[in-house]
Design a protein around this motif. Structure first.
Motif, PDB file in Angstrom:
ATOM      1  N   VAL A   1       9.975   3.717  -8.041  1.00  0.00           N
ATOM      2  CA  VAL A   1       9.618   3.163  -9.309  1.00  0.00           C
ATOM      3  C   VAL A   1       9.436   4.223 -10.524  1.00  0.00           C
ATOM      4  O   VAL A   1       8.384   5.051 -10.188  1.00  0.00           O
ATOM      5  CB  VAL A   1       8.754   2.222  -9.193  1.00  0.00           C
ATOM      6  N   LEU A   2      10.384   4.515 -11.400  1.00  0.00           N
ATOM      7  CA  LEU A   2      10.169   5.280 -12.318  1.00  0.00           C
ATOM      8  C   LEU A   2       9.417   4.974 -13.726  1.00  0.00           C
ATOM      9  O   LEU A   2      10.012   3.745 -14.316  1.00  0.00           O
ATOM     10  CB  LEU A   2      11.239   5.977 -12.946  1.00  0.00           C
ATOM     11  N   VAL A   3       8.244   5.330 -13.977  1.00  0.00           N
ATOM     12  CA  VAL A   3       7.721   4.598 -14.940  1.00  0.00           C
ATOM     13  C   VAL A   3       7.236   5.840 -16.099  1.00  0.00           C
ATOM     14  O   VAL A   3       7.375   6.985 -16.035  1.00  0.00           O
ATOM     15  CB  VAL A   3       6.223   4.105 -14.803  1.00  0.00           C
ATOM     16  N   GLU A   4       6.750   5.272 -17.300  1.00  0.00           N
ATOM     17  CA  GLU A   4       6.698   6.272 -18.521  1.00  0.00           C
ATOM     18  C   GLU A   4       5.479   7.048 -18.645  1.00  0.00           C
ATOM     19  O   GLU A   4       5.233   7.803 -19.513  1.00  0.00           O
ATOM     20  CB  GLU A   4       7.068   5.449 -19.911  1.00  0.00           C
ATOM     21  N   GLY A   5       4.334   6.904 -17.966  1.00  0.00           N
ATOM     22  CA  GLY A   5       3.273   7.333 -17.902  1.00  0.00           C
ATOM     23  C   GLY A   5       2.125   6.970 -17.167  1.00  0.00           C
ATOM     24  O   GLY A   5       2.339   6.020 -16.297  1.00  0.00           O
ATOM     25  N   PRO A   6       0.786   7.405 -16.973  1.00  0.00           N
ATOM     26  CA  PRO A   6      -0.165   7.234 -15.989  1.00  0.00           C
ATOM     27  C   PRO A   6      -0.489   5.694 -16.145  1.00  0.00           C
ATOM     28  O   PRO A   6      -1.124   5.026 -15.214  1.00  0.00           O
ATOM     29  CB  PRO A   6      -1.249   8.270 -16.188  1.00  0.00           C
ATOM     30  N   SER A   7      -0.603   5.309 -17.596  1.00  0.00           N
ATOM     31  CA  SER A   7      -1.093   3.979 -17.832  1.00  0.00           C
ATOM     32  C   SER A   7      -0.088   2.951 -16.983  1.00  0.00           C
ATOM     33  O   SER A   7      -0.454   1.838 -16.376  1.00  0.00           O
ATOM     34  CB  SER A   7      -1.232   3.700 -19.012  1.00  0.00           C
ATOM     35  N   ASP A   8       1.294   3.107 -17.325  1.00  0.00           N
ATOM     36  CA  ASP A   8       2.460   2.284 -16.658  1.00  0.00           C
ATOM     37  C   ASP A   8       2.092   2.181 -15.235  1.00  0.00           C
ATOM     38  O   ASP A   8       2.560   1.499 -14.572  1.00  0.00           O
ATOM     39  CB  ASP A   8       3.679   2.814 -16.911  1.00  0.00           C
ATOM     40  N   ASP A   9       1.796   3.354 -14.389  1.00  0.00           N
ATOM     41  CA  ASP A   9       1.821   3.553 -13.229  1.00  0.00           C
ATOM     42  C   ASP A   9       0.561   2.838 -12.714  1.00  0.00           C
ATOM     43  O   ASP A   9       0.899   1.912 -11.707  1.00  0.00           O
ATOM     44  CB  ASP A   9       1.387   5.041 -12.840  1.00  0.00           C
ATOM     45  N   LEU A  10      -0.664   2.829 -13.232  1.00  0.00           N
ATOM     46  CA  LEU A  10      -1.664   1.950 -12.744  1.00  0.00           C
ATOM     47  C   LEU A  10      -1.342   0.317 -12.896  1.00  0.00           C
ATOM     48  O   LEU A  10      -1.713  -0.522 -12.073  1.00  0.00           O
ATOM     49  CB  LEU A  10      -2.964   1.932 -13.737  1.00  0.00           C
ATOM     50  N   ILE A  11      -0.690  -0.238 -13.939  1.00  0.00           N
ATOM     51  CA  ILE A  11      -0.548  -1.454 -14.208  1.00  0.00           C
ATOM     52  C   ILE A  11       0.521  -1.751 -13.094  1.00  0.00           C
ATOM     53  O   ILE A  11       0.279  -2.919 -12.763  1.00  0.00           O
ATOM     54  CB  ILE A  11       0.082  -1.668 -15.717  1.00  0.00           C
ATOM     55  N   PHE A  12       1.588  -1.098 -13.068  1.00  0.00           N
ATOM     56  CA  PHE A  12       2.483  -1.690 -11.917  1.00  0.00           C
ATOM     57  C   PHE A  12       1.835  -1.750 -10.575  1.00  0.00           C
ATOM     58  O   PHE A  12       2.166  -2.583  -9.844  1.00  0.00           O
ATOM     59  CB  PHE A  12       3.809  -0.723 -11.998  1.00  0.00           C
ATOM     60  N   GLN A  13       1.019  -0.564 -10.315  1.00  0.00           N
ATOM     61  CA  GLN A  13       0.414  -0.643  -8.966  1.00  0.00           C
ATOM     62  C   GLN A  13      -0.304  -1.942  -8.631  1.00  0.00           C
ATOM     63  O   GLN A  13      -0.219  -2.534  -7.572  1.00  0.00           O
ATOM     64  CB  GLN A  13      -0.452   0.355  -8.743  1.00  0.00           C
ATOM     65  N   ARG A  14      -1.216  -2.344  -9.757  1.00  0.00           N
ATOM     66  CA  ARG A  14      -2.006  -3.446  -9.644  1.00  0.00           C
ATOM     67  C   ARG A  14      -1.151  -5.010  -9.637  1.00  0.00           C
ATOM     68  O   ARG A  14      -1.328  -5.709  -8.911  1.00  0.00           O
ATOM     69  CB  ARG A  14      -3.046  -3.889 -10.822  1.00  0.00           C
ATOM     70  N   ALA A  15      -0.200  -4.963 -10.481  1.00  0.00           N
ATOM     71  CA  ALA A  15       0.961  -5.968 -10.381  1.00  0.00           C
ATOM     72  C   ALA A  15       1.495  -6.122  -9.012  1.00  0.00           C
ATOM     73  O   ALA A  15       1.750  -7.307  -8.567  1.00  0.00           O
ATOM     74  CB  ALA A  15       1.925  -5.806 -11.380  1.00  0.00           C
ATOM     75  N   TYR A  16       1.848  -5.115  -8.399  1.00  0.00           N
ATOM     76  CA  TYR A  16       2.392  -5.184  -7.132  1.00  0.00           C
ATOM     77  C   TYR A  16       1.501  -5.469  -5.983  1.00  0.00           C
ATOM     78  O   TYR A  16       1.733  -6.185  -5.112  1.00  0.00           O
ATOM     79  CB  TYR A  16       3.025  -3.556  -6.691  1.00  0.00           C
ATOM     80  N   LEU A  17       0.276  -5.118  -6.170  1.00  0.00           N
ATOM     81  CA  LEU A  17      -0.783  -5.453  -5.266  1.00  0.00           C
ATOM     82  C   LEU A  17      -1.099  -6.743  -5.408  1.00  0.00           C
ATOM     83  O   LEU A  17      -1.202  -7.503  -4.309  1.00  0.00           O
ATOM     84  CB  LEU A  17      -2.113  -4.739  -5.630  1.00  0.00           C
ATOM     85  N   ASP A  18      -1.234  -7.180  -6.534  1.00  0.00           N
ATOM     86  CA  ASP A  18      -1.332  -8.903  -6.601  1.00  0.00           C
ATOM     87  C   ASP A  18      -0.129  -9.635  -6.022  1.00  0.00           C
ATOM     88  O   ASP A  18      -0.494 -10.846  -5.148  1.00  0.00           O
ATOM     89  CB  ASP A  18      -1.131  -9.291  -8.238  1.00  0.00           C
ATOM     90  N   ARG A  19       1.085  -9.396  -6.167  1.00  0.00           N
ATOM     91  CA  ARG A  19       2.104  -9.761  -5.595  1.00  0.00           C
ATOM     92  C   ARG A  19       2.420  -9.981  -3.972  1.00  0.00           C
ATOM     93  O   ARG A  19       2.464 -10.495  -3.197  1.00  0.00           O
ATOM     94  CB  ARG A  19       3.423  -9.435  -6.201  1.00  0.00           C
ATOM     95  N   LYS A  20       2.126  -8.729  -3.551  1.00  0.00           N
ATOM     96  CA  LYS A  20       2.278  -8.129  -1.971  1.00  0.00           C
ATOM     97  C   LYS A  20       1.080  -7.952  -1.203  1.00  0.00           C
ATOM     98  O   LYS A  20       1.193  -7.692   0.096  1.00  0.00           O
ATOM     99  CB  LYS A  20       3.202  -6.977  -1.981  1.00  0.00           C
ATOM    100  N   GLN A  21      -0.178  -7.944  -1.854  1.00  0.00           N
ATOM    101  CA  GLN A  21      -1.587  -7.631  -0.996  1.00  0.00           C
ATOM    102  C   GLN A  21      -1.515  -6.283  -0.406  1.00  0.00           C
ATOM    103  O   GLN A  21      -2.083  -6.068   0.493  1.00  0.00           O
ATOM    104  CB  GLN A  21      -1.637  -8.866  -0.085  1.00  0.00           C
TER     105      GLN A  21
END
Length: 535
Positions: A379-399
Motif C-alpha cells: 500500500v503506497l501512502v503519502e506520508g507517515p500520518s497516512d501510514d498510521l491511519i491506514f494501519q489502524r483502519a486495517y487492524l480494526d477490520r482484520k484484527q
C-alpha cells in the motif's frame, strides 16, 4: 562470462534455468529464497568445492531438494524401484573463441555450448548394493547418497582438469573469511611493494635486536632464574624463557597491522567486514573471471557501504560480478536494471523501466526499494500520518496489522508514488495507492494514474468528495466533531479550529487515532483500499 545456470534437484531448486547478464548481477530475495545457494552453486560448478572442500567428501542427501527426497522415499515405500534422483549443476558460458575446447552437447539442455557440468548420480559399481537397499523398503528414510558418484566434466564430455581451468571464480563472504589470514596477506603485499631490500634488512635487524634485549632485561633474568631452579627435576640442562630468533623472517609473521594504533581485530565489525571483502577481492580478482560477493552490507553504514560498492565495482572491471544482498542501498546504487528477484514463484527481473525512474532510485540510494520488491502486496501512502491511519483502519477490520498478512505499507511522499508503480509493473506486484484527492480527484488523481490503473494488480483509491481534499478533513467528516475531540482529547466547539489543529499536527493526530482504545468510523475510501487488497 556465464550465460546461464541450470540447477536440478539442488538444495531448494528442483528444476530451474537462470540467465545472467554480462558484468554485474544483483540478486535479492527473502530469507531462504536461495540467494546464497545460487552463489555457491556457481562457485561449485567452477571449482568442485563446497566450503573449501571437494564436493565428493561433502555430498549428502541434504543437498537434494527436500520435496524430491520425499517423492523418492514414498515411491520406495509403495513397492516401486525408483532410480535415485540426479543432482545437477551446470554453468553455460558465452560462446567465445577461446572457450571452444569446452564446447559440446554434454549438458541437460543438449545445447552445443561451452560450459562445465557437475553431477551426482547413482554409481553403477553399487548397483547390487542399491538393489539390496530396496529389498527393505520399511528401512528407507532418505536417498542413499553413499551409493552416488560425483563427476565434473566440461560440455565436451571430458573430465575437468583443475590446472587448466579457463574460467575461475572467487566466492567472497566476509562471515567466512579468517581475519588474520587476510590481514597477514595484505601486510605482506604492502611490505613487498613498499620496502626496499635495504629497508627490509634494517627492519629485520632492529626486530632481532629487540628479541635479544628481551633476555637481558633484569626482570626477565629473575624469572628465568626461578624457572631454572624449579626445573631441576625435569632436565640437567638450564630451562629458560626466550624469544625464538631461529626464523629468518620472524618479524614478518610477528608484526601485526594496526588501524589508528589499535590492533586490527579491535576494529568495529563494519570496518572489519569492509576490509575483509576488499582484501579478499584484491587477493583473488586478478586470478578470477567471476566474482561472487555475499551480502556486503553487513555492519556497514551508508557512507562506508557506498565506498565499498564503488571499490568492488572498479576493482572488478572486465569481470562478471554477482552480489547477493538484502540492502535497498546496494540495489539502488548498482542499478535496478541489474536486479534479479528470487522467490518461490521463480526468478524475476526488472526491465524496461521508464526513463528517469532508475536514476530516481539511484539518487535516493537509501530508500526502501526492496520493501516493494519483497512484499507480497503493498500500500503506497503519502506520508507517515497516512501510514498510521491506514494501519489502524486495517487492524480494526482484520484484527491484525497489514505486515502480519504480508502487506507492506510504504510512505512514498505522494509525487514519487508513480516511480514505485513503475517498479511494481514488471514485478506484477499487487499495489494499492491511497491518495488525497487534493480538491480535484478527476484531474489530480484519476488523470495522473490513468495508465497505471489499467493494470489489474494496481488499484488507485481516493475519495470523490472534493470538498474534503486531505486525510484530516476526511477523518473529521467521517467521525464528526465530538468523536474527533474525544480521540484527540480536545474540546473544540468549532470544526474549522479543530481542523486547523489537525493540519498543524498531522503526525501527532495520526498517533492519537492509532492508539485510541475505542471504535472509529473510517472514511469510505480507507475501507475501499482494504477491499482492493483482497481482490
Amino acid at each position: 562470462m556465464i550465460a546461464k545456470l541450470v540447477l536440478k534437484n539442488f538444495r531448494r531448486f528442483e528444476n530451474v534455468v537462470i540467465e545472467f547478464q554480462d558484468g554485474l548481477n544483483v540478486i535479492v530475495g527473502d530469507n531462504e529464497a536461495g540467494k546464497t545457494t545460487l552463489l555457491e552453486a556457481i562457485n561449485l560448478a567452477l571449482t568442485k568445492r563446497w566450503n573449501g572442500k571437494f564436493f565428493d567428501s561433502e555430498f549428502s542427501h541434504h543437498f537434494i531438494t527436500a520435496s524430491v527426497v520425499d517423492q523418492y522415499v514414498e515411491g520406495v515405500k509403495v513397492g516401486e524401484a525408483p532410480r535415485p534422483p540426479e543432482v545437477l549443476v551446470e554453468v553455460y558460458l558465452k560462446d567465445a573463441g577461446d572457450l571452444s575446447n569446452l564446447k559440446g552437447t554434454n549438458n541437460s539442455l543438449l545445447e552445443n555450448a561451452p560450459g562445465y557440468r557437475l553431477s551426482a548420480t547413482l554409481d553403477p559399481d553399487f548397483a547390487e548394493d542399491y538393489e539390496a537397499f530396496l529389498d527393505e523398503p520399511d528401512e528407507v528414510s532418505t536417498v542413499p547418497t553413499e551409493f552416488y558418484k560425483v563427476e565434473w566434466t566440461a560440455f565436451n564430455g571430458q573430465p575437468v582438469n583443475v590446472r587448466t581451468l579457463q574460467v575461475r571464480s572467487s566466492l567472497i563472504d566476509a562471515s567466512r573469511i579468517r581475519l588474520s589470514s587476510g590481514t597477514d596477506y595484505h601486510l605482506q603485499k604492502i611490505l613487498s611493494e613498499t620496502l626496499t631490500p635495504k629497508q627490509r634488512a634494517q627492519l629485520a635487524r632492529k626486530y632481532r635486536l629487540n628479541q635479544e634485549q628481551f633476555k637481558t632485561d633484569e626482570a626477565i633474568q629473575k624469572v628465568n632464574e626461578a624457572i631454572t631452579a624449579a626445573s631441576g627435576t625435569l632436565s640437567h640442562k638450564s630451562l629458560t624463557l626466550e624469544i625464538d630468533t631461529s626464523g629468518a623472517n620472524g618479524w614478518e609473521s610477528s608484526l601485526s597491522p594496526h588501524l589508528d594504533k589499535l590492533p586490527f581485530h579491535f576494529s568495529g565489525s563494519g570496518e572489519q567486514n569492509r576490509l575483509k571483502i576488499l582484501l579478499a577481492l584484491s587477493r583473488t580478482v586478478s586470478q578470477s573471471n567471476v566474482i561472487l560477493v555475499e551480502e556486503p552490507e553487513n555492519h556497514l553504514s551508508f557512507p562506508h557501504l557506498a565506498g565499498l560498492i564503488e571499490q568492488v565495482d572498479s576493482q572488478s572491471e572486465g569481470r562478471q560480478v554477482f552480489i547477493a544482498t538484502h540492502s535497498s542501498f546496494v540495489v539502488n546504487k548498482l542499478g535496478l536494471g541489474r536486479l534479479m528477484l528470487l522467490s518461490e514463484s521463480g526468478i524475476g527481473r526488472i526491465v524496461d523501466l521508464p526513463a528517469g525512474t532508475q536514476d530516481y532510485f539511484k539518487k535516493l540510494a537509501g530508500y526502501d526499494t526492496l520493501r516493494l520488491v519483497l512484499a507480497s502486496k503493498v500500500v503506497l501512502v503519502e506520508g507517515p500520518s497516512d501510514d498510521l491511519i491506514f494501519q489502524r483502519a486495517y487492524l480494526d477490520r482484520k484484527q491484525c496489522l497489514p505486515l502480519e498478512n504480508g502487506i507492506d505499507v510504504i510512505s512514498v511522499r505522494g509525487l514519487s508514488a508513480t516511480r514505485f508503480l513503475d517498479l511494481a509493473i514488471p514485478l506484477q506486484r499487487h499495489s494499492v495507492v491511497l491518495a488525497d484527492n487534493d480538491g480535484d480527484y478527476v484531474n489530480k488523481v484519476d488523470a495522473r494514474y490513468k495508465l497505471y490503473a489499467e493494470h489489474s494488480f494496481i488499484a488507485i483509491v481516493r475519495s470523490d468528495d472534493d470538498s474534503r481534499p486531505s486525510l484530516e478533513q476526511q477523518l473529521l467528516g467521517a467521525c464528526g466533531l465530538d468523536a474527533v475531540n474525544s480521540i484527540l482529547e480536545k474540546q473544540y466547539v468549532d470544526e474549522k479550529k479543530l481542523l486547523n489543529y489537525m493540519l498543524a499536527n498531522k503526525t501527532d493526530v495520526a498517533l492519537k487515532f492509532f492508539e485510541y482504545p475505542g471504535s472509529i468510523v473510517w472514511p469510505a475510501y480507507l475501507e475501499e483500499a482494504i477491499d482492493a487488497l483482497e481482490q
